[in-house]
Design an enzyme around this catalytic site. Structure first.
Site, PDB file in Angstrom:
ATOM      1  N   GLU A 180       0.375  -0.431  -4.682  1.00  0.00           N
ATOM      2  CA  GLU A 180      -0.761   0.465  -4.895  1.00  0.00           C
ATOM      3  C   GLU A 180      -0.255   1.879  -4.731  1.00  0.00           C
ATOM      4  O   GLU A 180       0.612   2.157  -3.894  1.00  0.00           O
ATOM      5  CB  GLU A 180      -1.860   0.158  -3.870  1.00  0.00           C
ATOM      6  CG  GLU A 180      -3.128   0.985  -4.017  1.00  0.00           C
ATOM      7  CD  GLU A 180      -3.104   2.277  -3.196  1.00  0.00           C
ATOM      8  OE1 GLU A 180      -4.072   3.057  -3.313  1.00  0.00           O
ATOM      9  OE2 GLU A 180      -2.133   2.510  -2.443  1.00  0.00           O
ATOM     10  N   HIS A 183      -1.057  10.858  -1.889  1.00  0.00           N
ATOM     11  CA  HIS A 183      -2.380  10.403  -1.466  1.00  0.00           C
ATOM     12  C   HIS A 183      -3.395  11.522  -1.299  1.00  0.00           C
ATOM     13  O   HIS A 183      -4.483  11.485  -1.878  1.00  0.00           O
ATOM     14  CB  HIS A 183      -2.305   9.616  -0.151  1.00  0.00           C
ATOM     15  CG  HIS A 183      -3.649   9.145   0.311  1.00  0.00           C
ATOM     16  ND1 HIS A 183      -4.444   9.871   1.182  1.00  0.00           N
ATOM     17  CD2 HIS A 183      -4.363   8.032   0.005  1.00  0.00           C
ATOM     18  CE1 HIS A 183      -5.567   9.232   1.387  1.00  0.00           C
ATOM     19  NE2 HIS A 183      -5.554   8.103   0.689  1.00  0.00           N
ATOM     20  N   GLU A 232      -4.612   4.174  -8.263  1.00  0.00           N
ATOM     21  CA  GLU A 232      -5.883   4.707  -7.785  1.00  0.00           C
ATOM     22  C   GLU A 232      -6.033   6.153  -8.218  1.00  0.00           C
ATOM     23  O   GLU A 232      -5.236   7.015  -7.843  1.00  0.00           O
ATOM     24  CB  GLU A 232      -5.992   4.625  -6.258  1.00  0.00           C
ATOM     25  CG  GLU A 232      -7.318   5.198  -5.762  1.00  0.00           C
ATOM     26  CD  GLU A 232      -7.494   5.171  -4.262  1.00  0.00           C
ATOM     27  OE1 GLU A 232      -8.350   5.920  -3.748  1.00  0.00           O
ATOM     28  OE2 GLU A 232      -6.772   4.413  -3.590  1.00  0.00           O
ATOM     29  N   ASP A 282      -1.428   6.378  -5.469  1.00  0.00           N
ATOM     30  CA  ASP A 282      -2.518   7.335  -5.660  1.00  0.00           C
ATOM     31  C   ASP A 282      -2.078   8.438  -6.615  1.00  0.00           C
ATOM     32  O   ASP A 282      -0.951   8.933  -6.517  1.00  0.00           O
ATOM     33  CB  ASP A 282      -2.902   7.961  -4.320  1.00  0.00           C
ATOM     34  CG  ASP A 282      -3.199   6.904  -3.271  1.00  0.00           C
ATOM     35  OD1 ASP A 282      -4.309   6.360  -3.294  1.00  0.00           O
ATOM     36  OD2 ASP A 282      -2.308   6.626  -2.436  1.00  0.00           O
ATOM     37  N   HIS A 325       0.823  -1.213   0.000  1.00  0.00           N
ATOM     38  CA  HIS A 325       0.000   0.000   0.000  1.00  0.00           C
ATOM     39  C   HIS A 325       0.856   1.262   0.000  1.00  0.00           C
ATOM     40  O   HIS A 325       1.595   1.517   0.940  1.00  0.00           O
ATOM     41  CB  HIS A 325      -0.889  -0.027   1.251  1.00  0.00           C
ATOM     42  CG  HIS A 325      -1.945   1.019   1.285  1.00  0.00           C
ATOM     43  ND1 HIS A 325      -2.140   1.834   2.378  1.00  0.00           N
ATOM     44  CD2 HIS A 325      -2.871   1.385   0.379  1.00  0.00           C
ATOM     45  CE1 HIS A 325      -3.152   2.644   2.154  1.00  0.00           C
ATOM     46  NE2 HIS A 325      -3.607   2.400   0.941  1.00  0.00           N
TER      47      HIS A 325
END
Length: 243
Positions: free
Chosen positions: A34, A49, A109, A36, A6
Site C-alpha cells: 500500500e 503519506h 491511496e 500514498d 503498509h
C-alpha cells in the site's frame, strides 16, 4: 489471508520509499504493498503519506507547493535511520517501474480531499495506462467522490473505499461509485459484515493490523481477507503457526 505491506515494509525501512518497497517485493508471501500519492506543484504524482514534508523528510511545507525537482533534493530516510540517508521521495512512476516485472499488487491511496489536488486522479490513471498496470493496481481513497471520479475517467481501473467506522448502506455506496473493494479499520469489522461484503462480491481489507492476536481474530472472520500491516513479520508468524 493476504498480506499488504503498509507503505512498504515500514517496520524495517522508511515508509513510502523504494527501500521499503524493495524489501516487500523480495518476499513472495507478501501479496502487495500500500502506498500514498500526492500531486506536486508541477503535476507529478509522488509517494509520501502526509500532506506536508516535516515528519518524514528534512523539508518544510506542503507537497503541493513544491515541484518534483525540489522534492527530489530532500532526504526522506534519515528520520528512520542514518543508513537510509540516500532515500528520496519516489514518484509513482518510479514505483510502477519497480513493480512492473513482478506479480506484486499495489494499493494506491489517493490523498485527495475535495479538490485539494486538481488532476490527481487523471495523472494516476495516465500512469496505470502507460505501464499497463490494470491487473496490479487498486486505486482507493477516503474521499469517495475521488474514487467515483477515477471510475468515470477509466472504467477499467479497479477501485475501492477506505473507511474509518461502520457506515450504513455500504453496499449501495460501493455500487454507486463502481468500487469493488473496501478497506476498513479492523476495530469496526465483524464476521457478519465481512460475510455480507464477500457475498456481494466485495474484496475486504483490514487496516492497520500489527498484532498477531488481531490477525488471528480476523482470520476467524474469513480466510479471504487482505491484511494491511506495518509488520509483515507478524503476519508471517501467524501464517506459519496456522500451517
Amino acid at each position: 489471508m493476504k498480506c499488504i505491506a503498509h507503505r512498504g515494509w515500514s517496520s524495517k525501512a522508511p515508509e513510502n520509499t523504494l527501500a521499503a518497497f524493495r524489501l516487500a517485493m523480495e518476499e513472495t508471501w507478501i501479496y502487495g504493498v500500500e502506498l500514498d500519492v500526492h500531486l506536486t506543484k508541477d503535476g507529478v504524482p509522488v509517494v509520501i503519506h502526509d500532506h506536508t514534508l516535516e515528519r518524514t523528510t528534512n523539508g518544510i511545507g506542503f507537497i503541493k507547493e513544491s515541484t518534483y525537482e525540489e522534492l527530489r533534493k530532500l532526504d526522506a530516510g534519515s528520520w528512520f535511520h542514518p543508513s537510509f540517508a540516500e532515500e528520496k521521495i519516489p514518484s509513482l512512476e518510479e514505483v510502477f517501474q519497480l513493480f512492473k516485472p513482478t506479480s506484486c499488487q499495489i494499493v494506491v491511496e489517493l490523498k485527495q480531499t475535495g479538490d485539494f489536488y486538481l488532476g490527481l486522479e487523471k495523472a494516476v490513471i495516465e500512469l496505470i495506462e502507460k505501464y499497463k498496470m490494470y491487473s496490479q493496481v487498486l486505486v482507493a481513497s477516503f474521499d469517495h467522490e475521488s474514487v467515483r471520479k477515477v471510475k468515470e475517467l477509466d472504467r477499467h481501473v479497479e477501485t475501492g473505499f477506505i473507511v474509518f467506522g461502520q457506515p450504513t448502506m455500504l453496499i449501495d455506496q460501493l455500487n454507486f461509485t463502481g468500487a469493488t473493494s473496501v478497506s476498513m479499520h479492523y476495530a469496526y469489522l465483524t464476521k457478519a459484515l465481512v460475510s455480507t461484503l464477500l457475498e456481494n462480491g466485495v474484496r475486504v481489507g483490514a487496516w492497520t493490523v500489527d498484532e498477531a492476536r488481531v490477525m488471528e481474530t480476523l482470520k476467524g472472520y474469513s480466510p479471504h481477507m487482505h491484511i494491511t500491516t506495518n509488520k509483515p513479520e507478524q503476519f508471517l508468524k501467524v501464517s506459519v503457526a496456522s500451517s
